[in-house]
Enzyme design. Structure first.
Site, short mmCIF file in Angstrom:
data_model
loop_
_atom_site.label_atom_id
_atom_site.label_comp_id
_atom_site.label_asym_id
_atom_site.label_seq_id
_atom_site.Cartn_x
_atom_site.Cartn_y
_atom_site.Cartn_z
N SER A 3 67.70 59.70 61.71
CA SER A 3 68.23 60.45 62.84
C SER A 3 69.03 59.54 63.76
O SER A 3 68.74 58.34 63.85
CB SER A 3 67.03 61.04 63.61
OG SER A 3 67.43 61.44 64.88
N TYR B 76 58.04 60.48 67.56
CA TYR B 76 58.84 61.00 66.45
C TYR B 76 59.97 60.03 66.10
O TYR B 76 60.13 59.61 64.96
CB TYR B 76 59.43 62.39 66.80
CG TYR B 76 60.59 62.76 65.92
CD1 TYR B 76 60.38 63.16 64.60
CD2 TYR B 76 61.92 62.69 66.37
CE1 TYR B 76 61.45 63.46 63.77
CE2 TYR B 76 62.98 63.00 65.56
CZ TYR B 76 62.75 63.39 64.26
OH TYR B 76 63.81 63.67 63.43
N LYS C 76 60.94 57.27 62.69
CA LYS C 76 62.21 57.12 61.94
C LYS C 76 62.60 55.64 61.88
O LYS C 76 62.98 55.13 60.83
CB LYS C 76 63.33 57.92 62.61
CG LYS C 76 63.15 59.42 62.53
CD LYS C 76 63.21 59.92 61.10
CE LYS C 76 62.93 61.39 60.97
NZ LYS C 76 62.59 61.81 59.61
P1 NAD Z 1 61.55 71.04 58.77
O1 NAD Z 1 60.31 70.94 59.58
O2 NAD Z 1 62.19 72.38 58.67
O3 NAD Z 1 61.27 70.49 57.29
C1 NAD Z 1 60.34 69.47 57.02
C2 NAD Z 1 59.46 69.95 55.89
O4 NAD Z 1 58.49 68.95 55.58
C3 NAD Z 1 58.69 71.24 56.22
O5 NAD Z 1 58.95 72.20 55.22
C4 NAD Z 1 57.23 70.81 56.25
O6 NAD Z 1 56.37 71.83 55.81
C5 NAD Z 1 57.26 69.61 55.30
N1 NAD Z 1 56.18 68.63 55.52
C6 NAD Z 1 55.83 68.03 56.69
N2 NAD Z 1 54.81 67.20 56.48
C7 NAD Z 1 54.51 67.24 55.15
C8 NAD Z 1 53.54 66.61 54.32
N3 NAD Z 1 52.63 65.75 54.83
N4 NAD Z 1 53.52 66.90 53.00
C9 NAD Z 1 54.41 67.79 52.48
N5 NAD Z 1 55.34 68.42 53.21
C10 NAD Z 1 55.39 68.15 54.54
O7 NAD Z 1 62.58 69.97 59.35
P2 NAD Z 1 64.13 69.79 59.04
O8 NAD Z 1 64.87 70.18 60.27
O9 NAD Z 1 64.48 70.41 57.76
O10 NAD Z 1 64.21 68.22 58.94
C11 NAD Z 1 64.11 67.53 57.71
C12 NAD Z 1 64.07 66.05 57.97
O11 NAD Z 1 65.25 65.66 58.68
C13 NAD Z 1 62.89 65.62 58.84
O12 NAD Z 1 62.41 64.39 58.36
C14 NAD Z 1 63.51 65.46 60.21
O13 NAD Z 1 62.81 64.52 60.99
C15 NAD Z 1 64.90 64.93 59.85
N6 NAD Z 1 65.87 65.22 60.92
C16 NAD Z 1 66.03 66.51 61.35
C17 NAD Z 1 66.93 66.78 62.38
C18 NAD Z 1 67.11 68.20 62.90
O14 NAD Z 1 67.70 68.38 63.95
N7 NAD Z 1 66.64 69.23 62.19
C19 NAD Z 1 67.67 65.75 62.95
C20 NAD Z 1 67.48 64.44 62.47
C21 NAD Z 1 66.58 64.19 61.43
C1 UD1 Z 2 66.97 66.38 70.15
C2 UD1 Z 2 66.03 65.23 70.32
C3 UD1 Z 2 66.33 64.19 69.24
C4 UD1 Z 2 66.22 64.82 67.85
C5 UD1 Z 2 67.15 66.03 67.79
C6 UD1 Z 2 67.02 66.78 66.49
C7 UD1 Z 2 65.33 65.09 72.66
C8 UD1 Z 2 65.49 64.34 73.96
N1 UD1 Z 2 66.16 64.69 71.66
O1 UD1 Z 2 68.30 65.92 70.27
O2 UD1 Z 2 65.42 63.11 69.35
O3 UD1 Z 2 66.58 63.89 66.85
O4 UD1 Z 2 66.84 66.94 68.86
O5 UD1 Z 2 65.77 67.38 66.37
O6 UD1 Z 2 64.51 65.99 72.55
N2 UD1 Z 2 69.76 71.81 75.73
C9 UD1 Z 2 69.72 72.74 76.74
N3 UD1 Z 2 68.78 73.72 76.69
C10 UD1 Z 2 67.87 73.84 75.66
C11 UD1 Z 2 67.92 72.87 74.62
C12 UD1 Z 2 68.87 71.87 74.70
O7 UD1 Z 2 70.52 72.69 77.68
O8 UD1 Z 2 67.03 74.76 75.67
C13 UD1 Z 2 70.80 70.76 75.76
C14 UD1 Z 2 70.25 69.34 75.78
O9 UD1 Z 2 70.06 68.90 77.10
C15 UD1 Z 2 71.38 68.58 75.05
C16 UD1 Z 2 71.95 69.61 74.07
O10 UD1 Z 2 71.54 70.89 74.56
O11 UD1 Z 2 72.41 68.23 75.94
C17 UD1 Z 2 71.40 69.45 72.66
O12 UD1 Z 2 69.97 69.42 72.71
P1 UD1 Z 2 69.06 69.47 71.39
O13 UD1 Z 2 69.54 70.56 70.51
O14 UD1 Z 2 67.64 69.50 71.83
O15 UD1 Z 2 69.40 68.11 70.65
P2 UD1 Z 2 69.33 66.60 71.19
O16 UD1 Z 2 68.83 66.54 72.57
O17 UD1 Z 2 70.64 65.97 70.93
#
Ligand code: NAD
Ligand code: UD1
Length: 348
Positions: free
Chosen positions: A124, A152, A156
Site C-alpha cells: 500500500s 495495519y 505492510k
Molecule cells: P478484502 O478484505 O476485500 O480482501 C481480503 C481477503 O482476505 C478477504 O476475502 C478475507 O476474507 C481474506 N482473509 C483475511 N484474512 C485471512 C486469513 N487469515 N486466511 C484466509 N483469508 C483471509 O480487501 P481488499 O480491499 O480486496 O484488499 C486486498 C489486499 O490489498 C489486502 O492485503 C489489503 O491490505 C491490500 N490493500 C487494499 C487497499 C484498498 O484500498 N482496498 C489499498 C492498499 C492495499
Molecule cells: C485510507 C487509509 C490508508 C489505506 C487506504 C486504503 C487512513 C488515514 N488512510 O487511505 O492507510 O491504505 O485507506 O484502505 O485511514 N474522506 C472523507 N470522508 C469519508 C472518507 C474519506 O472526506 O467518509 C476523505 C479523506 O479525508 C481523504 C479521501 O476522502 O482525503 C480518501 O479517503 P480514503 O478513501 O479513506 O483513503 P485514504 O485516506 O487515502
C-alpha cells in the site's frame, strides 16, 4: 500459469481473478471468508464462464495449506489475504499483527517447501509514511516504521522488509511488491464490487451508501487543506485496472530480468496508481454528474492521520510492466453506483 490467489474472494482479489481467468491462467482461490462472501467467487465464474478451485481455508492453518500445495501444481501466488481496516487496527493491533503476519509467513514457508518461488504481494501507499511528497516514486520509500501511524500500515511495511530479507538468502525467489494507491469502482457487469461490513471507512464506498439511501450524508473530513478546493487529494485507480496490473506483473516471472530494487535483483517494486490526484469534491461532483443523483454532504473536521495530497509517480510500472490504467474517474463513479444499486445489501 496455475495461480494461487490468497484472499481471492475479497474486493481486489475477485476482480483480479476475473482478469487472470480472462488471460488464460488457472486459479486456485484460498480464503477464510472473514471479510468476504463465496458469492463473489460464484459471480466470477458467471462473468468468465470459467471455474475457480475454491478452498475455504484460513492461512493460519498450515496443514491445510500444505495439502493444497500437495494436491495442485502452483506456479505463482498472489497474496491479498489480510485485514485492512485502518481504524480497527488501532483498536485491535494484536489481531492485525497475528492475522496479517502469520498468514504471510505461512504462505511463503509452504510455497518454498513446495518449490514455488513466485509471489506478488499487495502492499500500500501507506508504506511511504505521512511525510512523503507527491508525486511519490518507488525510491522515496524509506522503510521507517516510526513514520506509519497504525498497525495495519505497519504490517505492510514489516512484510515488505521480510520479503527483502527472505529474497537475500534465496536466489530462486522472485517477488513483486505492488503498492496500491486508492482502489475504487467495480466490475462493469454490476456483479462484483466492494462490500464493506458495517460503516465504510473509505470515501467511495461511503458515497455509494449515501447514493442508495443507506447513509444519510457524507462527512467530508476537512476543507482547509492546502489543495485547490481545500479537500484531500488522492490517486484513485479503478479496481479493474488494478487487477490488470497484477496480470501485467506476472510477466516478471517469465523473464530473466533482474531488478534494481534489491541487492540481488529478485524483488521488484511498483506503484499502482494513475498518477492523477482528485479532491474529495471532485469525486462527489463526478459521482453526481455521471449517475444523475444528489450526494448530500457536510464538512467536518480533519480525520486523524490524513494528509492533504497523495498521488504516485506511475512511470516505473508503465515502463517496466507496460501497465497503463485505462479507466477514468467517470468510470470509477459509474461502476461504483451500478454495483451498489444492483446490490443494495452487498453480496448477502
Ligand atoms: P478484502 O478484505 O476485500 O480482501 C481480503 C481477503 O482476505 C478477504 O476475502 C478475507 O476474507 C481474506 N482473509 C483475511 N484474512 C485471512 C486469513 N487469515 N486466511 C484466509 N483469508 C483471509 O480487501 P481488499 O480491499 O480486496 O484488499 C486486498 C489486499 O490489498 C489486502 O492485503 C489489503 O491490505 C491490500 N490493500 C487494499 C487497499 C484498498 O484500498 N482496498 C489499498 C492498499 C492495499
Ligand atoms: C485510507 C487509509 C490508508 C489505506 C487506504 C486504503 C487512513 C488515514 N488512510 O487511505 O492507510 O491504505 O485507506 O484502505 O485511514 N474522506 C472523507 N470522508 C469519508 C472518507 C474519506 O472526506 O467518509 C476523505 C479523506 O479525508 C481523504 C479521501 O476522502 O482525503 C480518501 O479517503 P480514503 O478513501 O479513506 O483513503 P485514504 O485516506 O487515502
Amino acid at each position: 500459469m496455475n495461480i494461487l490467489v490468497a484472499g481471492g474472494a475479497g474486493y481486489i482479489g475477485s476482480h483480479t481473478i476475473v482478469e487472470l481467468l480472462n488471460s488464460g491462467h488457472n486459479v486456485i482461490c484460498v480464503d477464510n471468508l472473514s471479510n468476504s462472501s463465496k458469492v463473489a467467487i460464484d459471480r466470477v465464474e458467471e462473468i468468465t464462464n470459467k471455474k475457480v478451485l475454491f478452498y475455504k481455508t484460513d492461512l493460519s492453518d498450515k496443514n491445510s495449506l500444505n495439502d493444497i500445495f500437495e494436491n495442485n501444481r502452483i506456479d505463482a501466488c498472489i497474496m491479498f489475504a489480510g485485514l485492512k481496516a485502518v481504524g480497527e487496527s488501532t483498536k485491535k493491533p494484536l489481531l492485525y499483527y497475528m492475522n496479517n503476519l502469520t498468514s504471510f509467513m505461512n504462505l511463503v514457508e509452504v510455497m518454498i517447501s513446495h518449490n514455488c518461488y513466485n509471489i506478488i504481494f499487495s502492499s500500500s501507499a501507506t508504506v511511504y509514511g505521512l511525510l512523503a511528497k507527491s508525486p511519490i516514486s518507488e525510491d522515496s520509500y524509506v522503510g521507517d516504521l516510526g513514520k506509519i501511524t497504525n498497525p495495519y500500515g505497519k504490517t505492510k511495511l514489516i512484510i515488505e522488509q521480510m520479503l527483502f530479507d527472505i529474497a537475500k538468502v534465496n536466489d530462486k525467489l522472485k517477488i513483486v511488491i505492488l503498492r496500491y494507491f486508492n482502489p475504487v469502482g467495480a466490475h462493469k457487469s454490476g456483479l462484483l464490487g466492494e462490500d464493506p461490513r458495517g460503516i465504510p471507512n473509505n470515501l467511495m464506498p461511503y458515497i455509494a451508501k449515501v447514493a442508495v439511501g443507506k447513509m444519510e450524508k457524507l462527512h467530508i473530513y476537512g476543507n482547509d487543506y492546502n489543495t485547490k478546493d481545500g479537500t484531500g487529494v488522492r490517486d484513485y485507480i479503478h479496481v479493474v485496472d488494478l487487477a490488470m496490473g497484477h496480470v501485467a506483473a506476472l510477466k516478471i516471472f517469465e523473464t530473466n530480468k533482474k531488478s534494481e530494487d534489491s541487492g540481488n535483483g529478485n524483488v521488484f517494486v511498483y506503484n499502482l496508481g494513475t498518477g492523477v490526484g482528485y479532491s474529495v469534491l471532485d469525486v462527489v461532483n463526478t459521482y453526481e454528474k455521471v449517475n444523475n443523483i444528489k450526494i448530500n454532504y457536510v464538512i467536518d473536521g480533519r480525520r486523524d492521520g490524513d494528509v492533504d495530497t497523495l498521488y504516485c509517480n506511475p512511470k516505473k510500472a508503465r515502463e517496466e510492466l507496460n501497465f497503463k490504467p485505462q479507466l477514468g474517474l467517470d468510470d470509477m463513479c459509474r461502476d461504483s453506483y451500478n454495483f451498489q444499486k444492483n446490490n443494495p445489501n452487498g453480496y448477502n
